[in-house]
Design an enzyme around this catalytic site. Structure first.
Site, short mmCIF file in Angstrom:
data_model
loop_
_atom_site.label_atom_id
_atom_site.label_comp_id
_atom_site.label_asym_id
_atom_site.label_seq_id
_atom_site.Cartn_x
_atom_site.Cartn_y
_atom_site.Cartn_z
N ASN A 197 92.45 3.08 88.50
CA ASN A 197 93.82 3.72 88.17
C ASN A 197 94.00 3.68 86.75
O ASN A 197 94.16 2.52 86.20
CB ASN A 197 94.86 2.58 88.97
CG ASN A 197 96.37 3.33 88.56
OD1 ASN A 197 96.39 3.89 87.70
ND2 ASN A 197 97.28 2.47 89.24
N CYS A 233 102.70 5.53 84.75
CA CYS A 233 101.76 6.33 85.52
C CYS A 233 102.44 7.87 85.70
O CYS A 233 101.60 8.60 86.02
CB CYS A 233 101.45 5.76 86.94
SG CYS A 233 100.55 4.36 86.67
N HIS A 286 98.64 11.30 91.12
CA HIS A 286 98.08 10.17 90.53
C HIS A 286 97.16 9.13 91.26
O HIS A 286 97.29 9.17 92.59
CB HIS A 286 99.23 9.24 90.13
CG HIS A 286 98.89 8.01 89.66
ND1 HIS A 286 98.04 7.81 88.43
CD2 HIS A 286 99.39 6.60 89.89
CE1 HIS A 286 97.98 6.49 88.04
NE2 HIS A 286 98.76 5.83 89.21
N1 COA Z 1 90.33 -9.57 96.60
C1 COA Z 1 90.62 -10.68 97.64
N2 COA Z 1 91.70 -10.87 98.27
C2 COA Z 1 92.86 -10.44 97.63
C3 COA Z 1 92.77 -9.53 96.50
C4 COA Z 1 91.41 -9.43 95.78
N3 COA Z 1 91.24 -8.57 94.93
N4 COA Z 1 93.93 -9.19 95.89
C5 COA Z 1 94.84 -9.83 96.85
N5 COA Z 1 93.98 -10.48 97.90
C6 COA Z 1 94.59 -11.32 98.94
C7 COA Z 1 96.08 -11.88 98.78
O1 COA Z 1 96.08 -13.04 97.83
C8 COA Z 1 96.39 -12.23 100.21
O2 COA Z 1 95.80 -13.10 100.67
P1 COA Z 1 96.83 -14.42 101.63
O3 COA Z 1 97.22 -13.31 102.82
O4 COA Z 1 95.74 -15.30 101.92
O5 COA Z 1 97.94 -14.60 100.75
C9 COA Z 1 95.68 -10.78 100.68
O6 COA Z 1 94.70 -10.56 100.05
C10 COA Z 1 96.85 -9.44 101.07
O7 COA Z 1 97.33 -9.45 99.99
P2 COA Z 1 98.18 -8.36 99.67
O8 COA Z 1 98.85 -8.28 98.20
O9 COA Z 1 99.50 -8.37 100.71
O10 COA Z 1 97.36 -6.98 100.05
P3 COA Z 1 97.54 -5.43 99.98
O11 COA Z 1 97.07 -5.08 101.38
O12 COA Z 1 99.10 -5.15 99.90
O13 COA Z 1 96.68 -5.03 99.10
C11 COA Z 1 97.12 -4.00 96.88
C12 COA Z 1 96.83 -5.16 97.58
C13 COA Z 1 97.35 -4.19 95.41
C14 COA Z 1 95.78 -3.27 96.87
C15 COA Z 1 98.00 -2.80 97.45
O14 COA Z 1 99.46 -3.51 97.63
C16 COA Z 1 98.47 -1.68 96.51
O15 COA Z 1 97.32 -1.11 96.22
N6 COA Z 1 99.75 -1.48 96.17
C17 COA Z 1 99.83 -0.44 95.38
C18 COA Z 1 99.66 -0.85 93.97
C19 COA Z 1 99.57 0.13 92.75
O16 COA Z 1 98.86 1.19 93.16
N7 COA Z 1 100.06 0.06 91.45
C20 COA Z 1 100.04 0.95 90.60
C21 COA Z 1 100.94 2.00 90.75
S1 COA Z 1 100.80 3.24 89.61
#
Ligand code: COA
Length: 320
Positions: A277, A111, A247
């Site tokens: 993204n 990215c 980004h």
């Molecule tokens: N829909 C519903 N629930 C979801 C889900 C979805 N699409 N994806 C994950 N969950 C659930 C998980 O299973 C978890 O459930 P649990 O508590 O029962 O285990 C809960 O939601 C929380 O998951 P978590 O991964 O802790 O959520 P989060 O608040 O960290 O959000 C992201 C997840 C991926 C949105 C966030 O971490 C993020 O954006 N990170 C940066 C990723 C990124 O930008 N990557 C590219 C970089 S260039």
């Protein structure tokens, strides 16, 4: 002397996919995706390749710049999702648009790729190696996504953006770049397994795997640091900046960065709600949309910042 960006272009696949569409594939909801990421839709390839999207974005950037493909000296494509190992995407694009005199090669910094490619092109021009460059960020991430993994398949989109830059002009560009390979395990994607007459390695699933929380924490910490660092080089502060073109990974990451820099969120344009993204394509597509909407005004101070797998991150200060 310095460089000037005089043309921009972008291309997205025709198919648009909403959060509701994804809720039919995995257990998720529009509400969850919007709340956690700010994303409402994305474009997904139904056949468009990285090279085809790149070529379309390049043609638009050249048209915008009033230049022809034959005039291009350097053609750089930043991508982590090429269709094939060789030939590189840049050489495919060269053939498609007829940039017969260009030197063409790819660069992969995930990215941060577009920013790293822009820095490379800038260095080539500053060193007198070439007089102009087409710099592209392009991805078809949908072929790297595990469509059964709700933690990642909701995040990514496909597309390409390009800028045409020339040597000349007075306004200096400033860059910083960083990499931390020791944290690379936070966001990975395998390709082919080692398989030859002498060895066969166990195959990891060749999909994007990510520790979302670690990436989130990395971005909110490292990106403001990088921006402060590049502003220091330019003798500026965040208050001097008109637009922060970051980004587009997650709206909450952008909000967190704005807060750390003590800047109004209005200075941080977003399109991730519509396109998700798109990795290395995110910044040049957003730049093109801003230019075509008349939001890039002469004399503005613009900060670009990319961050992602590697881990890699970087920032640039430029004037338009
Ligand atoms: N829909 C519903 N629930 C979801 C889900 C979805 N699409 N994806 C994950 N969950 C659930 C998980 O299973 C978890 O459930 P649990 O508590 O029962 O285990 C809960 O939601 C929380 O998951 P978590 O991964 O802790 O959520 P989060 O608040 O960290 O959000 C992201 C997840 C991926 C949105 C966030 O971490 C993020 O954006 N990170 C940066 C990723 C990124 O930008 N990557 C590219 C970089 S260039």
């Amino acid at each position: 002397m310095s460089i000037r960006i005089i043309g921009t272009g972008s291309a997205l696949p025709a198919k648009s996919v909403t959060n509701e569409d994804l809720a039919k594939l995995v257990e998720t909801s529009d509400e969850w995706i919007r709340e956690r990421t700010g994303i409402a839709g994305r474009h997904i390839s139904t056949g468009e390749t990285v090279a085809e999207l790149s070529a379309a974005a390049c043609s638009r950037a050249l048209e915008d710049a009033g230049r022809t493909a034959e005039e291009v000296d350097l053609l750089l494509v930043a991508t982590c999702s090429p269709e094939c190992g060789v030939p590189c995407v840049a050489c495919q694009v060269q053939g498609m648009i007829g940039a017969a005199h260009a030197v063409a090669f790819d660069l992969n910094a995930a990215c941060s790729g577009f920013l790293f490619a822009l820095h490379t092109a800038w260095a080539y021009m500053e060193a007198g190696i070439c007089r102009n460059a087409l710099i592209v960020g392009a991805e078809v991430l949908s072929k790297l996504v595990d469509w059964t993994d709700r933690g990642t398949c909701i995040l990514f989109g496909d597309g390409a953006g390009a800028v045409f830059a020339e040597y000349g002009g007075k306004e200096k560009f400033y860059f910083v770049q960083h990499s931390d390979g020791s944290k690379g395990g936070a966001l990975t994607c395998d390709t082919r397994q080692l398989k030859n007459p002498y060895v066969e390695m166990p195959m990891e699933a060749p999909w994007i795997r990510m520790d979302g929380r670690e990436i989130f924490a990395f971005a909110v910490r490292r990106v403001p640091e990088g921006i402060e660092e590049v502003l220091g080089k330019a003798g500026m502060t965040a208050d001097d900046v008109d637009l922060f073109v970051l980004h587009q990974a997650n709206y909450r990451i952008i909000e967190g960065i704005a807060k750390r820099l003590k800047q109004d969120a209005e200075k941080f344009p977003v399109n991730l709600d519509r396109v998700g993204n798109m990795s290395s394509a995110a910044i040049p597509v957003l730049l093109d949309e801003l230019k075509r909407a008349g939001r890039l005004k002469s004399g503005m101070n613009i900060v670009l910042s990319g961050f992602g797998a590697g881990l890699t991150w970087g920032a640039c200060v430029m004037k338009v």
